[in-house]
Design a protein around this motif. Structure first.
Motif, mmCIF file in Angstrom:
data_model
loop_
_atom_site.group_PDB
_atom_site.id
_atom_site.type_symbol
_atom_site.label_atom_id
_atom_site.label_comp_id
_atom_site.label_asym_id
_atom_site.label_seq_id
_atom_site.Cartn_x
_atom_site.Cartn_y
_atom_site.Cartn_z
ATOM 1 N N ALA A 6 0.862 -1.191 0.000
ATOM 2 C CA ALA A 6 0.000 0.000 0.000
ATOM 3 C C ALA A 6 0.894 1.235 0.000
ATOM 4 N N LEU A 7 1.725 1.332 -1.025
ATOM 5 C CA LEU A 7 2.750 2.379 -1.086
ATOM 6 C C LEU A 7 2.339 3.591 -1.912
ATOM 7 N N GLY A 8 1.070 3.649 -2.320
ATOM 8 C CA GLY A 8 0.634 4.818 -3.085
ATOM 9 C C GLY A 8 1.224 4.841 -4.482
ATOM 10 N N SER A 9 1.518 6.026 -4.965
ATOM 11 C CA SER A 9 1.991 6.166 -6.345
ATOM 12 C C SER A 9 3.025 7.273 -6.455
ATOM 13 N N GLU A 10 3.622 7.364 -7.618
ATOM 14 C CA GLU A 10 4.537 8.450 -7.947
ATOM 15 C C GLU A 10 4.000 9.184 -9.168
ATOM 16 N N THR A 11 4.446 10.402 -9.335
ATOM 17 C CA THR A 11 4.011 11.191 -10.487
ATOM 18 C C THR A 11 4.699 10.695 -11.751
ATOM 19 N N GLY A 157 3.157 3.425 -10.632
ATOM 20 C CA GLY A 157 3.505 2.673 -9.439
ATOM 21 C C GLY A 157 4.868 3.080 -8.901
ATOM 22 N N PRO A 158 5.120 2.867 -7.608
ATOM 23 C CA PRO A 158 6.414 3.204 -7.016
ATOM 24 C C PRO A 158 7.568 2.513 -7.733
ATOM 25 N N LEU A 159 8.643 3.244 -7.940
ATOM 26 C CA LEU A 159 9.808 2.713 -8.645
ATOM 27 C C LEU A 159 10.390 1.490 -7.951
ATOM 28 N N VAL A 160 10.188 1.403 -6.639
ATOM 29 C CA VAL A 160 10.785 0.312 -5.871
ATOM 30 C C VAL A 160 10.318 -1.057 -6.363
ATOM 31 N N PHE A 161 9.117 -1.127 -6.956
ATOM 32 C CA PHE A 161 8.608 -2.423 -7.410
ATOM 33 C C PHE A 161 9.492 -3.044 -8.484
ATOM 34 N N SER A 162 10.042 -2.210 -9.332
ATOM 35 C CA SER A 162 10.890 -2.744 -10.405
ATOM 36 C C SER A 162 12.331 -2.920 -9.955
ATOM 37 N N GLU A 163 12.601 -2.574 -8.692
ATOM 38 C CA GLU A 163 13.974 -2.668 -8.186
ATOM 39 C C GLU A 163 14.089 -3.561 -6.951
ATOM 40 N N GLU A 176 3.943 -9.218 -10.806
ATOM 41 C CA GLU A 176 3.630 -8.833 -12.186
ATOM 42 C C GLU A 176 3.182 -7.373 -12.192
ATOM 43 N N LEU A 177 3.868 -6.555 -12.983
ATOM 44 C CA LEU A 177 3.559 -5.132 -13.063
ATOM 45 C C LEU A 177 2.920 -4.803 -14.407
ATOM 46 N N ASN A 178 2.007 -3.821 -14.410
ATOM 47 C CA ASN A 178 1.446 -3.360 -15.691
ATOM 48 C C ASN A 178 2.362 -2.302 -16.293
ATOM 49 N N ASN A 179 1.936 -1.679 -17.393
ATOM 50 C CA ASN A 179 2.818 -0.714 -18.061
ATOM 51 C C ASN A 179 2.981 0.587 -17.274
ATOM 52 N N LYS A 180 2.215 0.741 -16.184
ATOM 53 C CA LYS A 180 2.366 1.915 -15.320
ATOM 54 C C LYS A 180 3.152 1.586 -14.056
ATOM 55 N N GLY A 181 3.700 0.365 -13.992
ATOM 56 C CA GLY A 181 4.486 -0.019 -12.834
ATOM 57 C C GLY A 181 3.666 -0.369 -11.615
ATOM 58 N N GLN A 182 2.372 -0.650 -11.811
ATOM 59 C CA GLN A 182 1.511 -1.047 -10.694
ATOM 60 C C GLN A 182 1.423 -2.568 -10.618
ATOM 61 N N ILE A 183 1.181 -3.092 -9.415
ATOM 62 C CA ILE A 183 1.075 -4.534 -9.234
ATOM 63 C C ILE A 183 -0.269 -5.019 -9.785
ATOM 64 N N VAL A 184 -0.232 -5.997 -10.659
ATOM 65 C CA VAL A 184 -1.457 -6.582 -11.203
ATOM 66 C C VAL A 184 -2.052 -7.507 -10.149
ATOM 67 N N GLY A 201 -5.057 0.206 -3.437
ATOM 68 C CA GLY A 201 -4.834 1.633 -3.656
ATOM 69 C C GLY A 201 -4.120 1.909 -4.966
ATOM 70 N N ASP A 202 -3.426 3.048 -5.024
ATOM 71 C CA ASP A 202 -2.801 3.501 -6.266
ATOM 72 C C ASP A 202 -1.701 2.589 -6.770
ATOM 73 N N ASN A 203 -1.084 1.793 -5.872
ATOM 74 C CA ASN A 203 0.008 0.931 -6.354
ATOM 75 C C ASN A 203 -0.498 -0.401 -6.912
ATOM 76 N N ALA A 204 -1.826 -0.561 -6.978
ATOM 77 C CA ALA A 204 -2.418 -1.798 -7.494
ATOM 78 C C ALA A 204 -3.178 -1.539 -8.781
ATOM 79 N N SER A 205 -3.163 -2.520 -9.657
ATOM 80 C CA SER A 205 -3.931 -2.450 -10.900
ATOM 81 C C SER A 205 -5.029 -3.499 -10.854
ATOM 82 N N PHE A 206 -6.245 -3.047 -10.554
ATOM 83 C CA PHE A 206 -7.396 -3.936 -10.515
ATOM 84 C C PHE A 206 -8.334 -3.578 -11.652
#
Length: 299
Positions: A6-11, A157-163, A176-184, A201-206
């Motif tokens: 539940a890490l929210g999002s980045e611009t 999505g937060p950059l940390v997911f891809s790192e 699994e991340l979508n093209n916006k870096g959010q968790i599917v 929340g914002d870090n999820a892709s539902f």
């Protein structure tokens, strides 16, 4: 035993040159204070006949609500600093052919009418190519001068997911991340293909299976998903089957400066003071969930 992201999002700046460096972002309370201080500084440095130019990029809910508040606030600043408000130029830029593309047409029309009344210039089908300290350059070479540029162009999505690295490589490989870096996530809000790992929340892709429409990135949806995740963790811990999550949105309320809002509730659109009153009631309901009744009344 359970993990919730539940890490929210980045611009997201869509690779537009200069946008991250030259634009003011609005995601925190401190960001809001920085923007207000900058606007006040601009007014304090102007003479009575000088132009004050403010640009907001992004015609979604964030951009619209921000520019409406700015338009209302600058009327007071213009009076305090003895600047003719006719010289205050406030522009809203949107790349698509309409603002508030995800909202009902009746709500868009009401918001557009309100913004025009506040003196906001709305420019749709306007793609930003580059942002510089004192102007925005459009595709095609046209430019828009500005004293302050605000960015409301979207999230990722937060950059940390891809790192993600560390002691659990199997987990990082499984996200699994979508093209916006959010968790599917699946219909239970579990990270796709993983058990006991949830995202909300914002870090999820539902995406709703029936409609194919993604859940909106709003606080209301984040709170709704938090309840669903908590309930599913309790169910899983007690050996019960998980319950499917479904987006339930009774409507939206867009604040449009001062005691004015546009509400679209259960298919009915209304605006003005009553729309603002609905917004305040929604806020009050939220405050009651975390404060005492007396404290909530003072907020």
């Amino acid at each position: 035993e359970y993990l919730v992201f539940a890490l929210g999002s980045e611009t997201v700046y869509y690779g537009i040159k200069g946008a991250e460096k030259c634009c003011y972002d609005l995601k925190t309370t401190e960001d809001a204070f920085r923007i207000r201080r900058r606007i006040e500084d601009v007014f304090s440095q102007k003479r009575s006949g000088d132009a004050v130019r403010i640009v907001v990029v992004g015609g979604g809910a964030t951009g619209v609500e921000t520019i409406a508040e700015i338009a209302t606030y600058t009327k007071h600043l213009a009076r305090d600093y003895k600047i003719d408000y006719k010289n205050v130029q406030i522009s809203l830029l949107e790349a698509r052919d309409t603002i508030l593309a995800a909202f009902a047409e009746s709500q868009r029309e009401a918001v557009t009418k309100r913004l025009h009344k506040l003196g906001v210039v709305i420019r749709t089908d306007t793609r930003v190519q580059e942002v510089m300290p004192e102007c925005v350059l459009f595709e095609g070479g046209e430019k828009c001068d500005s004293d302050i540029i605000l960015w409301g162009g979207g999230i990722k999505g937060p950059l940390v997911f891809s790192e993600i690295i560390g002691p659990a490589p199997s987990l990082s490989n499984g996200l699994e991340l979508n093209n916006k870096g959010q968790i599917v996530v699946d219909k239970f809000l579990q990270a796709k293909g993983l058990r006991k790992v949830f995202a909300m929340g914002d870090n999820a892709s539902f995406i709703e299976e029936k409609t194919g429409i993604p859940a909106p990135a709003t606080a209301f949806i984040a709170e709704q998903q938090a309840d669903a995740v908590a309930a599913n963790i309790i169910r899983a811990a007690s050996g019960q089957p998980l319950k499917e999550y479904g987006v339930s949105i009774p409507g939206y309320v867009i604040s449009c400066g001062g005691k004015y809002a546009v509400a679209h509730i259960y298919g009915i659109t209304f605006s003005g003071f009553f729309g603002w009153l609905v917004k305040k009631l929604i806020d009050f309901k939220y405050f009651l969930s975390i404060f005492s009744f007396r404290s909530a009344l003072t907020l």
